[in-house]
Design an enzyme around this catalytic site. Structure first.
Site, PDB file in Angstrom:
ATOM      1  N   GLY A 293      -2.305  -1.250  -8.802  1.00 39.37           N
ATOM      2  CA  GLY A 293      -3.634  -1.520  -9.329  1.00 39.37           C
ATOM      3  C   GLY A 293      -3.878  -0.874 -10.673  1.00 39.37           C
ATOM      4  N   SER A 294      -5.094  -0.332 -10.839  1.00 38.63           N
ATOM      5  CA  SER A 294      -5.575   0.094 -12.152  1.00 38.63           C
ATOM      6  C   SER A 294      -4.840   1.284 -12.743  1.00 38.63           C
ATOM      7  CB  SER A 294      -7.073   0.405 -12.066  1.00 38.63           C
ATOM      8  OG  SER A 294      -7.802  -0.769 -11.783  1.00 38.63           O
ATOM      9  N   VAL A 295      -3.965   1.935 -12.009  1.00 34.93           N
ATOM     10  CA  VAL A 295      -3.111   2.966 -12.601  1.00 34.93           C
ATOM     11  C   VAL A 295      -2.369   2.395 -13.809  1.00 34.93           C
ATOM     12  CG1 VAL A 295      -0.977   4.259 -12.203  1.00 34.93           C
ATOM     13  CG2 VAL A 295      -2.853   4.430 -10.567  1.00 34.93           C
ATOM     14  N   PHE A 296      -2.026   1.098 -13.737  1.00 27.91           N
ATOM     15  CA  PHE A 296      -1.266   0.454 -14.813  1.00 27.91           C
ATOM     16  C   PHE A 296      -2.056   0.362 -16.114  1.00 27.91           C
ATOM     17  CE2 PHE A 296       2.493  -0.606 -12.608  1.00 27.91           C
ATOM     18  CZ  PHE A 296       3.364  -1.191 -13.522  1.00 27.91           C
ATOM     19  N   LYS A 297      -3.382   0.491 -16.053  1.00 31.42           N
ATOM     20  CA  LYS A 297      -4.175   0.403 -17.278  1.00 31.42           C
ATOM     21  C   LYS A 297      -3.851   1.530 -18.248  1.00 31.42           C
ATOM     22  CE  LYS A 297      -7.813  -2.123 -14.922  1.00 31.42           C
ATOM     23  NZ  LYS A 297      -9.026  -2.049 -14.106  1.00 31.42           N
TER      24      LYS A 297
END
Length: 574
Positions: A293-297
């Protein structure tokens, strides 16, 4: 004929040797003396050869006993009789993690067992892990010897002797022993009955390290104090949120040393671990592959800043959903206004993140992920590693969804290694469990980009989705991730994977961590099931426990950097 010498004749039954010697001019007495001389010389030669051999053996024995270059462990204060084939494994402070002890194998003469049920019942009560079904099957075979269990301790050996059953047979055998039980089981691994490594560092030992290469001791980067603290807090949260599992890793960002790696549920390597079951043997931290999820941002924002596709002041419109082909990208809790690159990460905007990814060329996007080690299988001194699960094609849809952590699955280890490079000045170090050489690092982003990422990830804690970590006196920075888990019918809104990638202390990160909970459930008194409500408080508790152990001092309230990033007030949704 006249004048010719007639050859000597040998009468029937005469001695050919005697006649031959007579022709050569050798008398019988001389021949006997000659034979005695030859025999005497051969005896003396044999004596000297044996003397030389014994002298060489004596010199070698003295060298092994006194010289110190043999397999003895005298240098470490270990008596010679305790030398062992497999090296001891110790943590970075010298605490013993794995050793070798004398054990016993339990067998029986099946023909002489008078009452199978009573014998099996008695053995199962005194021997944890005793297989009753296997024992009954073996004891009904009417064989002269069957093996019932391996690796009994001396205490268990004495307990079996109290049964007084002459049909039970005990054989002494070496056994690998792990003093801390399951505490570091996924890293240490275990050995089989033949003392060969089957998993973890034990597997690595048999293939990469000579038994004498470390003078009988293999030091690893693990800190058992940190490991205990991390495992304790993770287990408490798994129970609190009724999660199906969880994992956590702590790493030194300056050299790649793994200080802690926990995957729950785990197993006890002292109790026939191969019978523990797949779920317990599975190492989520390195063998699991997940959409985070948003860890990749964090990686997406770093990419556009590093490549110059956007500056920290540039804004992207996130008021309305965007459509890419037949796919619509929305923000579950959007700000509905233009956001800077940093604000896209702080407020976790999918719409903004997709625009960031599409602002660079496809080959640049792929190349950046490859540079961070998110495309290939990672390296570590254990065999339980997995390759990332990548999109079959690299079009706009795949690039947009991967920018916020969907459509690409990686291990927690890979996310941590890349995340550490985002905050340590831009150098990515190979993770390692054995501190045997200089750290291997490669620059993946500039120091300036890393500085921006530290500010952004600190703002996630002070103003964004990780505000539950703001209370920590050790000043954490990081990024949350809440991802729906894929099932047969697509993504399931009721099955979540929550994660938090972070580091501390925020002003000069030295230790990075990633913490994951698998399928956490709603809990009374807790607002939601997203990462901000479960894994962020868990991470804060972990940091509060391990920071003092690592010599990290509490930071002042008005820490430099907390006001270095301007962000609009986020909504109270974590």
């Amino acid at each position: 004929m006249r004048g010719e010498v007639m050859p000597s004749l040998i009468r029937p039954g005469g001695d050919l040797v005697e006649t031959t010697n007579a022709q050569l001019g050798i008398r019988l007495g001389d021949l006997e003396g000659h034979a005695v001389d030859i025999t005497r010389r051969r005896i003396w030669l044999a004596v000297w050869v044996f003397a030389l051999i014994f002298m060489l053996l004596g010199v070698r024995l003295a060298n092994l006993t006194v010289g110190g270059d043999g397999p003895m462990l005298a240098k470490k204060g270990v008596p010679p009789q305790m030398a062992q084939e497999r090296p001891y494994i110790v943590d970075r402070n010298g605490v013993l993690l794995a050793t070798q002890i004398s054990a016993y194998n339990l067998g029986a003469d099946a023909r002489k067992i008078s009452n199978i049920d009573e014998t099996v019942s008695a053995l199962s009560e005194m021997l944890p892990g005793f297989n009753r079904e296997k024992a009954k099957r073996f004891l009904t075979s009417n064989r002269s010897y069957v093996e019932l269990m391996k690796g009994l301790t001396p205490q268990q050996y004495k307990a079996v002797l109290t049964l007084g059953d002459p049909a039970l047979k005990m054989q002494k055998a070496n056994r690998r022993f792990y003093p801390h039980g399951p505490l570091a089981s996924h890293m240490l691994g275990f050995v089989g009955s033949d003392m060969q490594g089957l998993a973890g560092l034990e597997f690595f030992l048999d293939r990469n390290v000579e038994p004498s290469g470390y003078d009988g001791f293999l030091p690893v980067t693990l800190d058992i104090r940190v490991q205990h603290s991390v495992r304790t807090e993770l287990a408490k949260s798994i129970e609190k949120f009724s999660a199906t599992g969880g994992s956590a890793i702590v790493m030194d960002v300056m050299n790649g040393n793994i200080l802690s790696m926990v995957s729950l549920p785990d197993f006890n390597p002292n109790l026939t671990p191969w019978n523990a079951g797949h779920q317990r043997l599975f190492n989520m931290a390195t063998l699991g592959s997940y959409e985070l999820g948003s860890v990749f941002k964090v990686f997406t924002a770093s990419m556009v800043l590093e490549t110059g596709a956007a500056s920290p002041e540039d804004t992207f419109q996130t008021s309305l959903p965007i459509s890419i082909g037949r796919h619509e990208i929305t923000d579950p809790h959007g700000e509905k206004r233009p956001l800077t690159v940093g604000e896209i990460v702080v407020h976790s905007s999918n719409i903004g993140s997709a625009q960031l990814a599409l602002s660079v060329a496809p080959e640049v996007h792929w190349g950046f992920l490859e540079r961070l080690g998110l495309i290939d299988k990672p390296e570590l001194e254990i065999p339980e590693l997995t390759k990332p699960q990548l999109p079959r094609q690299w079009g706009e849809v795949e690039r947009a969804t991967s920018s916020y952590g969907y459509g690409i699955s990686i291990s927690p280890l890979q996310a941590l290694v890349a995340g550490a490079a985002m905050v340590n000045g831009g150098v990515m170090y190979r993770p390692r469990l054995i501190n045997d050489d200089l750290p291997l690092g490669v620059r993946v982003i500039s120091e300036e980009t890393s500085k921006h990422m530290r500010q952004i990830m600190r703002a996630v804690v002070t103003h964004g989705t990780a505000k539950n970590a703001k209370k920590s006196k050790f000043k954490i920075l990081g990024k949350t991730g809440t991802a729906r888990m894929a099932g047969q019918g697509g993504y399931d809104n009721n099955r979540l994977m929550t994660s938090f990638l972070g580091a501390f202390p925020a002003h000069a990160p030295r230790y990075a961590f990633i913490v994951i909970l698998q399928e956490p459930q709603q809990v009374d008194g807790v607002y939601g099931t997203g990462a901000g409500w479960n894994v962020v408080p868990l991470s804060t508790d972990i940091v509060e426990r391990i920071a003092p152990l690592l010599g990290v001092m509490p930071q002042p309230e008005n820490m430099p950097g907390d006001k270095g990033f301007i962000v609009h007030k986020a909504k109270e949704v974590l």
